[in-house]
Design an enzyme around this catalytic site. Sequence first.
Site, PDB file in Angstrom:
ATOM      1  N   LYS A  39       0.781  -1.470  -0.281  1.00 26.51           N
ATOM      2  CA  LYS A  39      -0.073  -0.055  -0.248  1.00 26.51           C
ATOM      3  C   LYS A  39       1.076   1.258   0.276  1.00 26.51           C
ATOM      4  O   LYS A  39       0.589   2.430  -0.406  1.00 26.51           O
ATOM      5  CB  LYS A  39      -0.660   0.450   1.188  1.00 26.51           C
ATOM      6  CG  LYS A  39      -2.299  -0.843   0.895  1.00 26.51           C
ATOM      7  CD  LYS A  39      -3.187  -0.741   2.450  1.00 26.51           C
ATOM      8  CE  LYS A  39      -3.886  -1.710   2.110  1.00 26.51           C
ATOM      9  NZ  LYS A  39      -5.270  -1.717   3.716  1.00 26.51           N
TER      10      LYS A  39
ATOM     11  N   ASP B  83     -10.214   2.853   2.518  1.00 20.47           N
ATOM     12  CA  ASP B  83     -10.985   2.213   4.597  1.00 20.47           C
ATOM     13  C   ASP B  83     -11.224   3.115   5.285  1.00 20.47           C
ATOM     14  O   ASP B  83     -12.073   2.184   6.146  1.00 20.47           O
ATOM     15  CB  ASP B  83      -9.096   1.690   4.799  1.00 20.47           C
ATOM     16  CG  ASP B  83      -8.271   0.150   4.052  1.00 20.47           C
ATOM     17  OD1 ASP B  83      -9.006  -0.642   3.753  1.00 20.47           O
ATOM     18  OD2 ASP B  83      -6.856   0.435   4.868  1.00 20.47           O
TER      19      ASP B  83
HETATM   20  P1  NAD Z   1      -1.208  -2.852  11.717  1.00 17.71           P
HETATM   21  O1  NAD Z   1       0.427  -3.695  11.493  1.00 17.71           O
HETATM   22  O2  NAD Z   1      -0.516  -1.799  10.092  1.00 17.71           O
HETATM   23  O3  NAD Z   1      -1.151  -1.980  12.771  1.00 17.71           O
HETATM   24  C1  NAD Z   1      -1.105  -2.849  14.438  1.00 17.71           C
HETATM   25  C2  NAD Z   1      -0.982  -1.836  15.601  1.00 17.71           C
HETATM   26  O4  NAD Z   1      -2.062  -2.958  16.086  1.00 17.71           O
HETATM   27  C3  NAD Z   1      -0.243  -1.097  15.597  1.00 17.71           C
HETATM   28  O5  NAD Z   1      -1.008   0.131  16.120  1.00 17.71           O
HETATM   29  C4  NAD Z   1       0.355  -1.889  16.653  1.00 17.71           C
HETATM   30  O6  NAD Z   1       1.061  -0.989  17.512  1.00 17.71           O
HETATM   31  C5  NAD Z   1      -1.098  -2.362  17.704  1.00 17.71           C
HETATM   32  N1  NAD Z   1      -0.911  -4.144  18.245  1.00 17.71           N
HETATM   33  C6  NAD Z   1      -0.117  -5.082  17.931  1.00 17.71           C
HETATM   34  N2  NAD Z   1      -0.019  -6.153  19.382  1.00 17.71           N
HETATM   35  C7  NAD Z   1      -0.171  -5.038  19.424  1.00 17.71           C
HETATM   36  C8  NAD Z   1      -0.545  -5.363  21.305  1.00 17.71           C
HETATM   37  N3  NAD Z   1      -0.194  -7.040  22.049  1.00 17.71           N
HETATM   38  N4  NAD Z   1      -1.137  -4.339  22.017  1.00 17.71           N
HETATM   39  C9  NAD Z   1      -1.945  -4.006  22.350  1.00 17.71           C
HETATM   40  N5  NAD Z   1      -1.207  -3.047  20.738  1.00 17.71           N
HETATM   41  C10 NAD Z   1      -1.423  -3.826  19.417  1.00 17.71           C
HETATM   42  O7  NAD Z   1      -1.839  -3.334  11.600  1.00 17.71           O
HETATM   43  P2  NAD Z   1      -3.647  -2.843  10.129  1.00 17.71           P
HETATM   44  O8  NAD Z   1      -3.316  -3.337   9.070  1.00 17.71           O
HETATM   45  O9  NAD Z   1      -3.553  -1.382  10.529  1.00 17.71           O
HETATM   46  O10 NAD Z   1      -4.343  -3.588  11.169  1.00 17.71           O
HETATM   47  C11 NAD Z   1      -4.947  -3.481  11.850  1.00 17.71           C
HETATM   48  C12 NAD Z   1      -6.410  -4.592  12.207  1.00 17.71           C
HETATM   49  O11 NAD Z   1      -7.440  -3.746  11.546  1.00 17.71           O
HETATM   50  C13 NAD Z   1      -6.220  -5.939  11.650  1.00 17.71           C
HETATM   51  O12 NAD Z   1      -7.251  -6.433  12.181  1.00 17.71           O
HETATM   52  C14 NAD Z   1      -7.039  -5.787   9.824  1.00 17.71           C
HETATM   53  O13 NAD Z   1      -7.514  -7.694   9.855  1.00 17.71           O
HETATM   54  C15 NAD Z   1      -8.067  -4.698  10.578  1.00 17.71           C
HETATM   55  N6  NAD Z   1      -8.071  -3.619   9.020  1.00 17.71           N
HETATM   56  C16 NAD Z   1      -9.530  -3.825   9.071  1.00 17.71           C
HETATM   57  C17 NAD Z   1     -10.427  -3.678   7.900  1.00 17.71           C
HETATM   58  C18 NAD Z   1     -11.723  -3.195   6.813  1.00 17.71           C
HETATM   59  O14 NAD Z   1     -11.710  -3.617   6.148  1.00 17.71           O
HETATM   60  N7  NAD Z   1     -12.404  -3.745   8.625  1.00 17.71           N
HETATM   61  C19 NAD Z   1      -8.708  -2.994   6.581  1.00 17.71           C
HETATM   62  C20 NAD Z   1      -7.910  -2.933   7.360  1.00 17.71           C
HETATM   63  C21 NAD Z   1      -7.003  -3.324   8.225  1.00 17.71           C
END
Ligand code: NAD
Length: 287
Positions: A73, A109
């Site tokens: 992305k 998103d």
């Molecule tokens: P990312 O890897 O970019 O970010 C991860 C985030 O989680 C960070 O803020 C990190 O600090 C935090 N984190 C990780 N482990 C942690 C822990 N043990 N305790 C507290 N915080 C913790 O991931 P992302 O791409 O932003 O995805 C995050 C979630 O959102 C995922 O479940 C993904 O599937 C979901 N998502 C959903 C959609 C949708 O359309 N519904 C779109 C994108 C992502």
Amino acid sequence: MEKRISGTTGLFTLLGSPVGHSGSPAMYNFSFQKQGLDYAYLAFDVKKEQMPQAIDALRLFKVRGSNVTMPCKSIAATLVDDLSPAAKIIGAINVIVNDNGKLTGHITDGIGFVRNLKETGVDIKGKKLVVLGAGGAATALQVQCALDGAKEISIFNQDDEFYQNAEKTKEKIGQAKPEVKVNVYPLADQAKLKAEIAQADILVNATIVGMKPLDGQSLVDKSYLRSDLVVADTVYNPLKTKLIEDAETLGCTIAPGKGMLLWQGAAAYSLFTGKEMPTAEYQAYEQ
Ligand code: NAD
């Protein structure tokens, strides 16, 4: 299918890695067929370092548009000709529209997140949000909520490489929308989290906590929730996270991640085709 694909069929793609699990080909091909559009959608497994070639291929084959998923992305945002206002601020895209050779990158998103709230009767305008997370999904929704008129956003993140991201988002929103107040706090400060949630209209989990294999876990103590709080999650696997289940038990308005996923895809579909995606029909078909 053999009747649908012809020599004039326009191609849409998904680029990223892995893509084998993606629901997008089924959703978009269903919608194209429903609306009688001469398009087809295919997923291609493309690694980050292959993105320059993949973008060249979009141009060469006059691919009409593409979705972009992890881990491509951010790099994709540097390879297109133009960016939407939100994509410019975020520096990442999940949609490319090919307009006669000019590639424009968008990020849907955050649009999907705001639409998901709207579908549950919640307008983002004037609201105070507490958002847990500072990764890709969190940044996208924080920026979109600011662009769409949220009043205040308090970001909490654990002490990891994403924390700085939250500070950057604060800075970028400050430049684009100075009237929106953005606060950044360490997740470890539980007293602050409790106090901020007490003053918030909407609480959002945008971390991976709650997602398999971290299902059954929540970053928010149930006692911090109250029935007039709107509780949203970006996690869509499982369909209901522990946070969403806790909130539902207390009678909160809930907005699970599956809705955000659907509406970010629908927003991309509109950019691709100029039409509303037949979401209700697709949901009925999917069940
Ligand atoms: P990312 O890897 O970019 O970010 C991860 C985030 O989680 C960070 O803020 C990190 O600090 C935090 N984190 C990780 N482990 C942690 C822990 N043990 N305790 C507290 N915080 C913790 O991931 P992302 O791409 O932003 O995805 C995050 C979630 O959102 C995922 O479940 C993904 O599937 C979901 N998502 C959903 C959609 C949708 O359309 N519904 C779109 C994108 C992502």
